[in-house]
Scaffold this motif. Sequence first.
Motif, PDB file in Angstrom:
ATOM      1  N   PRO A   1       0.815  -1.062   0.028  1.00  0.00           N
ATOM      2  CA  PRO A   1      -0.245   0.002  -0.185  1.00  0.00           C
ATOM      3  C   PRO A   1       0.999   1.300  -0.159  1.00  0.00           C
ATOM      4  O   PRO A   1       0.407   2.216  -0.540  1.00  0.00           O
ATOM      5  CB  PRO A   1      -0.467  -0.376   1.088  1.00  0.00           C
ATOM      6  CG  PRO A   1      -1.101  -1.977   1.622  1.00  0.00           C
ATOM      7  CD  PRO A   1       0.482  -1.956   1.142  1.00  0.00           C
ATOM      8  N   GLN A   2       2.372   1.127   0.482  1.00  0.00           N
ATOM      9  CA  GLN A   2       2.907   2.560   0.826  1.00  0.00           C
ATOM     10  C   GLN A   2       2.801   3.088  -0.779  1.00  0.00           C
ATOM     11  O   GLN A   2       4.299   3.649  -1.345  1.00  0.00           O
ATOM     12  CB  GLN A   2       4.162   2.234   1.980  1.00  0.00           C
ATOM     13  CG  GLN A   2       3.941   2.454   3.014  1.00  0.00           C
ATOM     14  CD  GLN A   2       4.834   2.818   3.650  1.00  0.00           C
ATOM     15  OE1 GLN A   2       4.873   0.616   4.238  1.00  0.00           O
ATOM     16  NE2 GLN A   2       5.013   3.110   4.745  1.00  0.00           N
ATOM     17  N   ILE A   3       3.169   1.796  -2.368  1.00  0.00           N
ATOM     18  CA  ILE A   3       3.393   1.892  -3.405  1.00  0.00           C
ATOM     19  C   ILE A   3       2.348   2.356  -3.596  1.00  0.00           C
ATOM     20  O   ILE A   3       2.300   2.275  -5.553  1.00  0.00           O
ATOM     21  CB  ILE A   3       4.713   1.376  -3.821  1.00  0.00           C
ATOM     22  CG1 ILE A   3       4.443   0.208  -3.524  1.00  0.00           C
ATOM     23  CG2 ILE A   3       5.808   1.936  -3.117  1.00  0.00           C
ATOM     24  CD1 ILE A   3       4.087  -0.391  -4.639  1.00  0.00           C
TER      25      ILE A   3
ATOM     26  N   GLY B   1       8.860   4.267  12.764  1.00  0.00           N
ATOM     27  CA  GLY B   1       8.687   5.645  12.189  1.00  0.00           C
ATOM     28  C   GLY B   1       8.716   4.650  11.193  1.00  0.00           C
ATOM     29  O   GLY B   1       7.650   3.625  10.869  1.00  0.00           O
ATOM     30  N   CYS B   2       8.185   5.319   9.762  1.00  0.00           N
ATOM     31  CA  CYS B   2       7.107   5.287   8.302  1.00  0.00           C
ATOM     32  C   CYS B   2       7.482   5.598   7.293  1.00  0.00           C
ATOM     33  O   CYS B   2       8.040   7.199   7.211  1.00  0.00           O
ATOM     34  CB  CYS B   2       5.855   5.032   8.934  1.00  0.00           C
ATOM     35  SG  CYS B   2       5.130   4.413   7.770  1.00  0.00           S
ATOM     36  N   LEU B   3       8.450   4.950   6.101  1.00  0.00           N
ATOM     37  CA  LEU B   3       8.009   5.918   5.546  1.00  0.00           C
ATOM     38  C   LEU B   3       7.341   7.025   5.414  1.00  0.00           C
ATOM     39  O   LEU B   3       7.807   7.857   3.856  1.00  0.00           O
ATOM     40  CB  LEU B   3       8.919   4.913   3.895  1.00  0.00           C
ATOM     41  CG  LEU B   3      10.377   4.138   4.595  1.00  0.00           C
ATOM     42  CD1 LEU B   3      10.868   2.729   3.266  1.00  0.00           C
ATOM     43  CD2 LEU B   3      11.387   4.783   4.454  1.00  0.00           C
ATOM     44  N   SER B   4       5.914   5.985   5.322  1.00  0.00           N
ATOM     45  CA  SER B   4       5.059   7.215   4.257  1.00  0.00           C
ATOM     46  C   SER B   4       4.828   8.672   5.548  1.00  0.00           C
ATOM     47  O   SER B   4       4.277   8.924   4.715  1.00  0.00           O
ATOM     48  CB  SER B   4       4.051   6.497   4.008  1.00  0.00           C
ATOM     49  OG  SER B   4       3.783   5.604   3.539  1.00  0.00           O
TER      50      SER B   4
ATOM     51  N   GLN C   1       4.846  -6.835  12.782  1.00  0.00           N
ATOM     52  CA  GLN C   1       3.633  -6.211  13.086  1.00  0.00           C
ATOM     53  C   GLN C   1       3.853  -4.700  12.324  1.00  0.00           C
ATOM     54  O   GLN C   1       2.972  -4.165  11.877  1.00  0.00           O
ATOM     55  CB  GLN C   1       3.716  -6.034  14.819  1.00  0.00           C
ATOM     56  CG  GLN C   1       3.659  -7.561  15.290  1.00  0.00           C
ATOM     57  CD  GLN C   1       3.678  -7.152  16.830  1.00  0.00           C
ATOM     58  OE1 GLN C   1       2.613  -7.142  17.556  1.00  0.00           O
ATOM     59  NE2 GLN C   1       4.514  -8.009  17.471  1.00  0.00           N
ATOM     60  N   HIS C   2       4.581  -3.994  12.222  1.00  0.00           N
ATOM     61  CA  HIS C   2       4.122  -2.543  11.815  1.00  0.00           C
ATOM     62  C   HIS C   2       3.790  -2.870   9.950  1.00  0.00           C
ATOM     63  O   HIS C   2       2.719  -2.317   9.832  1.00  0.00           O
ATOM     64  CB  HIS C   2       5.624  -1.516  11.701  1.00  0.00           C
ATOM     65  CG  HIS C   2       5.640  -0.741  10.741  1.00  0.00           C
ATOM     66  ND1 HIS C   2       5.580   0.465  11.823  1.00  0.00           N
ATOM     67  CD2 HIS C   2       5.412  -0.378   9.726  1.00  0.00           C
ATOM     68  CE1 HIS C   2       5.536   1.601  11.136  1.00  0.00           C
ATOM     69  NE2 HIS C   2       5.295   1.118   9.886  1.00  0.00           N
ATOM     70  N   GLU C   3       4.602  -3.730   9.405  1.00  0.00           N
ATOM     71  CA  GLU C   3       4.329  -4.088   7.641  1.00  0.00           C
ATOM     72  C   GLU C   3       2.799  -4.175   7.938  1.00  0.00           C
ATOM     73  O   GLU C   3       2.155  -4.512   7.057  1.00  0.00           O
ATOM     74  CB  GLU C   3       5.578  -4.596   7.635  1.00  0.00           C
ATOM     75  CG  GLU C   3       7.053  -3.973   7.368  1.00  0.00           C
ATOM     76  CD  GLU C   3       7.040  -2.399   7.143  1.00  0.00           C
ATOM     77  OE1 GLU C   3       5.884  -2.102   6.160  1.00  0.00           O
ATOM     78  OE2 GLU C   3       7.723  -1.692   7.280  1.00  0.00           O
ATOM     79  N   TYR C   4       3.025  -5.619   9.292  1.00  0.00           N
ATOM     80  CA  TYR C   4       1.129  -6.722   8.778  1.00  0.00           C
ATOM     81  C   TYR C   4       0.163  -5.709   8.945  1.00  0.00           C
ATOM     82  O   TYR C   4      -1.141  -5.509   8.421  1.00  0.00           O
ATOM     83  CB  TYR C   4       0.789  -7.142   9.707  1.00  0.00           C
ATOM     84  CG  TYR C   4      -0.439  -8.300   9.655  1.00  0.00           C
ATOM     85  CD1 TYR C   4       0.189  -9.270   8.789  1.00  0.00           C
ATOM     86  CD2 TYR C   4      -1.158  -7.977  10.402  1.00  0.00           C
ATOM     87  CE1 TYR C   4      -1.142  -9.974   8.163  1.00  0.00           C
ATOM     88  CE2 TYR C   4      -2.201  -8.778  10.186  1.00  0.00           C
ATOM     89  CZ  TYR C   4      -2.396 -10.173   8.912  1.00  0.00           C
ATOM     90  OH  TYR C   4      -3.276 -10.358   8.593  1.00  0.00           O
ATOM     91  N   ASP C   5       0.561  -4.880   9.647  1.00  0.00           N
ATOM     92  CA  ASP C   5      -0.309  -2.917   9.846  1.00  0.00           C
ATOM     93  C   ASP C   5      -0.968  -2.373   8.373  1.00  0.00           C
ATOM     94  O   ASP C   5      -2.155  -2.166   8.487  1.00  0.00           O
ATOM     95  CB  ASP C   5      -0.245  -2.185  10.888  1.00  0.00           C
ATOM     96  CG  ASP C   5      -0.215  -2.832  12.679  1.00  0.00           C
ATOM     97  OD1 ASP C   5      -0.676  -3.924  12.479  1.00  0.00           O
ATOM     98  OD2 ASP C   5       0.031  -2.253  13.295  1.00  0.00           O
ATOM     99  N   HIS C   6       0.420  -1.961   8.079  1.00  0.00           N
ATOM    100  CA  HIS C   6       0.445  -1.744   6.663  1.00  0.00           C
ATOM    101  C   HIS C   6      -0.792  -2.084   6.097  1.00  0.00           C
ATOM    102  O   HIS C   6      -1.603  -1.438   5.159  1.00  0.00           O
ATOM    103  CB  HIS C   6       0.977  -1.375   5.791  1.00  0.00           C
ATOM    104  CG  HIS C   6       2.094  -0.383   6.070  1.00  0.00           C
ATOM    105  ND1 HIS C   6       1.503   0.935   6.168  1.00  0.00           N
ATOM    106  CD2 HIS C   6       3.338   0.271   7.248  1.00  0.00           C
ATOM    107  CE1 HIS C   6       2.798   1.895   6.332  1.00  0.00           C
ATOM    108  NE2 HIS C   6       3.739   1.484   6.573  1.00  0.00           N
ATOM    109  N   ILE C   7      -0.798  -3.904   5.720  1.00  0.00           N
ATOM    110  CA  ILE C   7      -1.999  -4.470   5.047  1.00  0.00           C
ATOM    111  C   ILE C   7      -3.169  -4.833   5.701  1.00  0.00           C
ATOM    112  O   ILE C   7      -4.187  -5.377   5.057  1.00  0.00           O
ATOM    113  CB  ILE C   7      -1.164  -5.935   4.452  1.00  0.00           C
ATOM    114  CG1 ILE C   7      -0.972  -6.916   5.533  1.00  0.00           C
ATOM    115  CG2 ILE C   7       0.253  -5.905   3.253  1.00  0.00           C
ATOM    116  CD1 ILE C   7      -1.150  -8.236   5.092  1.00  0.00           C
TER     117      ILE C   7
END
Length: 184
Positions: free
Chosen positions: A49-51, A98-101, A140-146
């Motif tokens: 989702p970040q791209i 932190g987050c790249l978005s 967990q951080h990345e899973y939250d994104h999806i």
Amino acid sequence: MILPIYAFGQPVLKKVAKEVDYEDEDIKELISNMWDTMYNAEGIGLAAPQIGKSYRIFLVDTLQLDKESDETASGIKEVFINAQMLEEFNEEKEYEEGCLSIPDIRGNVTRHSTVKIKFIDAKGKEREETFSGINARVIQHEYDHIEGKLFTDQLKPLKKRRIARKLEKIKKGEIPLSYRMKFI
Ligand code: ZN
């Protein structure tokens, strides 16, 4: 190919992502582009989702951290396709994320220290594995994104109020950038 990273405020970041066909050539190319994009932005994780793609794909490379400290002795470099969180357990810990978005914003998030997750890996193999420490944290951080969630949703109310104005600036693209981003 380096892709622009979708910034806070982009609707795609709030969507629950869909499963993909991992044998699809377009998906393979997308994953390769995601690695390029993540390394270009000096990230240790990136989710589709970040791209701008609402797909259940994310990358984690904590091997990069091994070089910086000897604390994390066993980093991973892995793509998680169609991931499904099976269990989150062991003690909860607070850690600054932190987050790249969401550039230039960091905040403490409480998460479990161990996760059990099912996913398809880069070779198309279905795996079920347990991760802990920094690996579990990034997963967990990345899973939250999806799942359409951002770490800023989980910050304490006071911290949320403190960063509210800065988030508005990020949304509008009124921030200095060190990598290409896409704003609403
Ligand atoms: Zn993120």
